[in-house]
Design an enzyme around this catalytic site. Structure first.
Site, PDB file in Angstrom:
ATOM      1  N   TYR A  44      15.624  47.886 -16.651  1.00 19.53           N
ATOM      2  CA  TYR A  44      15.401  46.453 -16.876  1.00 19.53           C
ATOM      3  C   TYR A  44      14.863  45.765 -15.622  1.00 19.53           C
ATOM      4  CZ  TYR A  44      16.232  41.604 -17.942  1.00 19.53           C
ATOM      5  OH  TYR A  44      16.053  40.272 -18.156  1.00 19.53           O
ATOM      6  N   TRP A  98      11.986  42.318 -14.102  1.00 13.18           N
ATOM      7  CA  TRP A  98      10.796  41.495 -14.284  1.00 13.18           C
ATOM      8  C   TRP A  98       9.548  42.079 -13.657  1.00 13.18           C
ATOM      9  CZ3 TRP A  98       9.930  35.819 -15.110  1.00 13.18           C
ATOM     10  CH2 TRP A  98      10.798  35.318 -16.086  1.00 13.18           C
TER      11      TRP A  98
HETATM   12  P1  PGD Z   1      13.928  40.878  -9.926  1.00 11.13           P
HETATM   13  O1  PGD Z   1      14.382  40.407  -8.604  1.00 11.13           O
HETATM   14  O2  PGD Z   1      12.856  40.087 -10.601  1.00 11.13           O
HETATM   15  O3  PGD Z   1      15.236  40.883 -10.820  1.00 11.13           O
HETATM   16  O4  PGD Z   1      16.789  40.689 -12.740  1.00 11.13           O
HETATM   17  P2  PGD Z   1      15.529  41.558 -12.233  1.00 11.13           P
HETATM   18  O5  PGD Z   1      15.984  42.949 -12.000  1.00 11.13           O
HETATM   19  O6  PGD Z   1      14.357  41.359 -13.138  1.00 11.13           O
HETATM   20  O7  PGD Z   1      13.502  42.425  -9.802  1.00 11.13           O
HETATM   21  C1  PGD Z   1      12.215  42.853 -10.043  1.00 11.13           C
HETATM   22  C2  PGD Z   1      11.860  44.001  -9.101  1.00 11.13           C
HETATM   23  O8  PGD Z   1      10.570  44.503  -9.459  1.00 11.13           O
HETATM   24  C3  PGD Z   1      11.765  43.598  -7.648  1.00 11.13           C
HETATM   25  O9  PGD Z   1      12.541  44.460  -6.850  1.00 11.13           O
HETATM   26  C4  PGD Z   1      10.265  43.784  -7.309  1.00 11.13           C
HETATM   27  O10 PGD Z   1      10.017  44.169  -5.977  1.00 11.13           O
HETATM   28  C5  PGD Z   1       9.873  44.882  -8.268  1.00 11.13           C
HETATM   29  N1  PGD Z   1       8.424  44.973  -8.553  1.00 11.13           N
HETATM   30  C6  PGD Z   1       7.505  43.988  -8.541  1.00 11.13           C
HETATM   31  N2  PGD Z   1       6.292  44.488  -8.889  1.00 11.13           N
HETATM   32  C7  PGD Z   1       6.449  45.809  -9.132  1.00 11.13           C
HETATM   33  C8  PGD Z   1       5.569  46.869  -9.556  1.00 11.13           C
HETATM   34  O11 PGD Z   1       4.387  46.688  -9.809  1.00 11.13           O
HETATM   35  N3  PGD Z   1       6.091  48.100  -9.711  1.00 11.13           N
HETATM   36  C9  PGD Z   1       7.399  48.347  -9.474  1.00 11.13           C
HETATM   37  N4  PGD Z   1       7.821  49.586  -9.667  1.00 11.13           N
HETATM   38  N5  PGD Z   1       8.253  47.374  -9.068  1.00 11.13           N
HETATM   39  C10 PGD Z   1       7.787  46.119  -8.916  1.00 11.13           C
HETATM   40  C11 PGD Z   1      16.656  39.429 -13.283  1.00 11.13           C
HETATM   41  C12 PGD Z   1      17.897  39.102 -14.174  1.00 11.13           C
HETATM   42  O12 PGD Z   1      19.028  38.750 -13.354  1.00 11.13           O
HETATM   43  C13 PGD Z   1      17.653  38.018 -15.131  1.00 11.13           C
HETATM   44  S1  PGD Z   1      16.154  38.045 -16.014  1.00 11.13           S
HETATM   45  C14 PGD Z   1      18.584  37.071 -15.422  1.00 11.13           C
HETATM   46  S2  PGD Z   1      18.191  35.733 -16.435  1.00 11.13           S
HETATM   47  C15 PGD Z   1      19.975  37.150 -14.976  1.00 11.13           C
HETATM   48  N6  PGD Z   1      20.448  35.916 -14.422  1.00 11.13           N
HETATM   49  C16 PGD Z   1      21.620  35.887 -13.755  1.00 11.13           C
HETATM   50  C17 PGD Z   1      22.451  34.712 -13.622  1.00 11.13           C
HETATM   51  O13 PGD Z   1      22.140  33.629 -14.151  1.00 11.13           O
HETATM   52  N7  PGD Z   1      23.576  34.813 -12.896  1.00 11.13           N
HETATM   53  C18 PGD Z   1      23.972  35.952 -12.336  1.00 11.13           C
HETATM   54  N8  PGD Z   1      25.116  35.978 -11.619  1.00 11.13           N
HETATM   55  N9  PGD Z   1      23.223  37.073 -12.452  1.00 11.13           N
HETATM   56  C19 PGD Z   1      22.080  37.090 -13.131  1.00 11.13           C
HETATM   57  N10 PGD Z   1      21.330  38.248 -13.239  1.00 11.13           N
HETATM   58  C20 PGD Z   1      20.193  38.395 -14.128  1.00 11.13           C
END
Ligand code: PGD
Length: 758
Positions: free
Chosen positions: A103, A105
């Site tokens: 999972y 983004w």
């Molecule tokens: P990101 O930091 O967006 O978090 O959690 P998510 O895991 O999506 O991580 C994306 C990763 O993808 C980053 O490490 C980035 O470097 C990497 N990346 C970017 N581009 C590329 C690429 O081209 N290739 C590869 N292999 N990697 C890439 C988000 C999630 O957290 C979400 S959606 C929600 S809504 C939740 N919200 C909460 C909350 O409200 N409260 C708490 N306590 N916790 C939450 N967690 C959840």
């Protein structure tokens, strides 16, 4: 293009030096400020690496993950090791033993989307255990299809901002409409219209009521009610109670368009449990005056009223209830399907709700079928790894956790998104092998055995578009590839060749040929629809193409106009205020109609004696999730390098704290450091600490170690919304706070681990 807006980038010496927002964007996001300097940041993964313990001892459980050093390997060696390990796991344990839920983004772009790439690859490998639903919408994704027959339409075909600005008299916003979240859209966005729409509504004389413990969940003029966090459902029930008992409910609408209102009303009036859900009952729970609730209910019935519920309200224990009760309240007002009235879910949760959709399918990389029929609800990752063979309830089914041997992650960061990180760390010690693709040494990458350096979106070409934005954008590469980083597509291509399905995976296309192929496929839809779109070369040169949008939408307008021709996709074809299916599951934590359940983490319960502050762990305003936490906008908000924690001056004074102090935030699950910001826009018993500071344990080998940086997920409980949806509940947690007087530990979150040459 980024998830938080469209821009032009300037680059020099392999680095992005400046970004300029798209001139057509009404309200560009400050998060763009994190981009310059991100390509060559010291936290980039420079080359393929393998954890020393894994390399020397072979696959197997290991609690050294997260504190071990790494060995640099060549791409060829990495491909060989990884292909061999995938083959071993498949041959010995079967494809079910691979968890490819992966999972996250990642970055925008229709082709180089990490999730699409990894899922396509694993499907061709013979399949994998996947995850379903999202951390954003875990509860909604299960409950709303049962109540209104869909969940995605609630956002993608929501009532348009222009319609709201023009028609709505009263907007009652549970969770407010936090502008900070509208900066972001999964897949990109070319415009941010929310601020302007709310201003236009007010200029016309419309009123906004924001129900939230945080004042800045709504900008500008509004009536603000600040309840105890977690009591929104009780408030909704009290409003419904006034409508029911003062003859203000639209009985004709309830009869024609809904099912089961009578059963709900029995509960509402206390006929089934002896507790009438009166304004006074809700006042005792929420702390809001009963008279205010009564008055609000009457005003809601007096004009064109839109009831909105943010996604954050379903990211809590019993998160199924808030959207269900919200739509029930709107149904009682009888305005669902009427322009400017009815129900909305997600305004202020992401940019998409309120934007006009495009009528075409988007360019999409075909992933194929997963031969393995095994899935977990996404937020059950620690349960999956810690409890193989254990049974659990989910959405009316009894399931069993499979025995996972290999975890494959690309484009996500569980040490950002998951709850109770100590438990997650223990869970990640269990599998034989963990593979992570990421551009950066995130905490998840540091817990991997096989680390695959990915490019960022600056280093590659792609297409960007989303279902609610008029622009299809050509993403040109701004810099060359950093160090030894590769596109995820190239990594999977090399692996697929080693594993014998290369031509099937690539279809003999280069990345550029894929982009052109996806564009031309999409163009075929547009032309068939009578629209215009240039051939690929011209599009690529021009930079973007503008699509037709369906403007002036009202959610469920067709259903309202003709419910027989356009029934909802529920068992009854109507809004299920009572669901016989859910009732039939017999869950003690999710009944057949909207119900108030007392959560564990709230100020009205016994736990608050020990931990008397309610921490709201919401989305950050300075970055997207954990992405580019090291960027300038995010760093500017930190206090002595720690994540800012907002608290009311009274709560600070009681604890002898002042602005700028470093505090230890703790409960019985864990602790983190944070920097105090005083803000009288919070309730005195509420504090706020955003998610996204990279997990930085004082002792990386100890799962219970304090995070010195301020990641709230060391505190949040790893429990599910209910047996129905098993969604993420990360938004709320009870804590206590004290001054941290020790020597301030350094921030090491962005430092790469030790990587030695062979
Ligand atoms: P990101 O930091 O967006 O978090 O959690 P998510 O895991 O999506 O991580 C994306 C990763 O993808 C980053 O490490 C980035 O470097 C990497 N990346 C970017 N581009 C590329 C690429 O081209 N290739 C590869 N292999 N990697 C890439 C988000 C999630 O957290 C979400 S959606 C929600 S809504 C939740 N919200 C909460 C909350 O409200 N409260 C708490 N306590 N916790 C939450 N967690 C959840």
């Amino acid at each position: 293009m980024s998830h938080w807006g469209m821009y032009e980038a300037e680059a020099a010496n392999g680095e992005v030096t400046a970004v300029h927002p798209y001139p057509g964007d009404a309200d560009p996001s400050a998060i763009l400020g994190n981009l310059p300097g991100s390509v060559r940041h010291r936290s980039r993964i420079t080359g393929p690496a393998v954890r020393r313990g894994w390399l020397e001892n072979g696959p197997g459980p290991s609690s050294a993950r997260g504190s071990d050093e790494f060995v640099a390997v060549s791409w060829d060696e990495l491909t060989g090791l990884l292909a061999g390990e995938l083959r071993r796991v498949v041959d010995t344990h079967g494809n079910r033993a691979i968890f490819g839920g992966s999972y996250g983004w990642s970055s925008p772009g229709r082709f180089h989307h990490a999730q699409s790439q990894v899922h396509r690859f694993l499907k061709m490998l013979g399949g994998y255990t996947r995850s379903v639903h999202s951390y954003s919408l875990g509860a909604t994704g299960v409950i709303m299809p049962r109540v209104v027959g869909t969940h995605w339409k609630l956002f993608a075909r929501s009532t348009n901002w222009d319609v709201i600005a023009r028609e709505t008299d009263l907007m009652v916003c549970f969770g407010g409409v936090p502008l900070k979240n509208t900066a972001v859209n999964d897949g990109g966005t070319s415009n941010h219209p929310t601020r302007d729409a709310l201003d236009r509504l007010r200029a016309r004389g419309g009123r906004i009521v924001s129900i939230s413990p945080l004042r800045d969940d709504l900008h500008g003029d509004a009536e603000r009610l600040a309840p105890r966090p977690g009591t929104d459902v009780a408030i909704m029930l009290a409003l419904a109670y006034v409508l029911a008992t003062e003859d203000l409910a639209d009985r004709a609408f309830l009869d024609r368009y809904c099912t089961g209102y009578d059963k709900f009303e029995d509960y509402l009036l206390g006929r089934t449990d002896g507790i009438p859900k009166t304004p006074q009952w809700a006042a005792d729970l929420s702390g809001l005056p009963a008279a205010t609730l009564t008055d609000l209910a009457r005003r809601m019935a007096a004009g064109r009223t839109l009831v909105t519920v943010t996604w954050s309200l379903q990211r809590v224990r019993h998160g199924e209830q808030a959207p269900w009760a919200g739509v029930t309240l709107a149904a009682m007002l009888g305005q669902i399907g009427v322009p400017g009235g009815g129900f909305g879910h997600g305004y202020g949760s992401m940019n998409e709700p309120g934007l006009a959709p495009v009528p075409y399918p988007l360019p999409t990389l075909f992933q194929g079928q997963n031969p393995i029929d095994e899935a977990i609800p996404v937020a059950a990752i620690s349960d999956l790894l810690l409890r193989p063979g254990e049974q659990y309830d989910f959405d009316g089914q009894r399931r069993t956790f499979p025995d996972i041997r290999l975890v494959y992650w690309a484009g996500g960061n569980p040490f950002h998104h998951h709850q109770d990180l100590g438990r997650l760390k223990r869970a990640l010690a269990r599998p034989d092998t963990i593979v992570v693709h990421d551009p950066y040494w995130t905490p998840m990458a540091k817990h991997a055995d096989i680390v695959v350096p990915s490019t960022t979106s600056f280093e590659r070409e792609d297409l960007s578009c989303t279902r609610n934005d008029p622009l299809l954008v050509a993403m040109h590469a701004a810099t060359p590839r950093y160090a030894q980083a590769r596109d995820d597509y190239d990594t999977f291509t090399a692996l697929a060749h080693r594993l014998g399905f290369g031509p099937q995976f690539t279809e003999n296309r280069t990345a550029r040929q894929w982009i052109e192929h996806l564009y031309e496929q999409w163009r075929g839809f547009v032309l068939a629809d009578g629209g215009g779109a240039p051939a690929f070369e011209e599009f690529w040169h021009r930079g973007h193409v503008r699509m037709r949008t369906e403007d002036d939408l009202t959610l469920f307008q067709d259903f309202r106009e003709d419910p027989d021709t356009y029934p909802l996709r529920t068992p009854s074809g109507r809004i299920e205020i009572f669901s016989a299916d859910i009732d039939g599951f017999g869950y003690d934590d999710c009944a057949g109609h909207p119900t108030w359940y007392e959560p564990e983490e709230w100020l009205g319960g016994a736990r608050a004696q020990q931990f008397p502050l309610h921490l709201i762990a919401n989305q950050p305003r300075t970055r997207l999730h954990s992405q580019l936490d090291h960027g300038a906008t995010s760093q500017a908000s930190k206090i002595h390098g720690r994540e800012p924690l907002r608290m009311h001056p009274e709560a600070a004074a009681t604890r002898g704290l002042d602005a700028g102090d470093i505090v230890r935030v703790f409960n019985d699950r864990g602790a983190c450091l944070a920097g105090v910001v005083l803000d009288d826009g919070l309730r005195p018993d509420v504090v706020q600490l955003s998610t996204g500071a990279w997990y930085d344990p004082l002792d990386p080998s100890d799962p219970n170690s304090m995070c010195v940086h301020g990641n709230p997920n060391v505190l949040t409980p790893d429990v599910r919304t209910s047996s129905l949806a098993r969604g993420c509940t990360g938004q709320h947690v009870l804590v206590e706070i004290e001054r941290f007087d020790g020597e301030l530990p350094p921030i090491r979150a962005y430092d790469p681990p030790v990587v030695r040459a062979r």
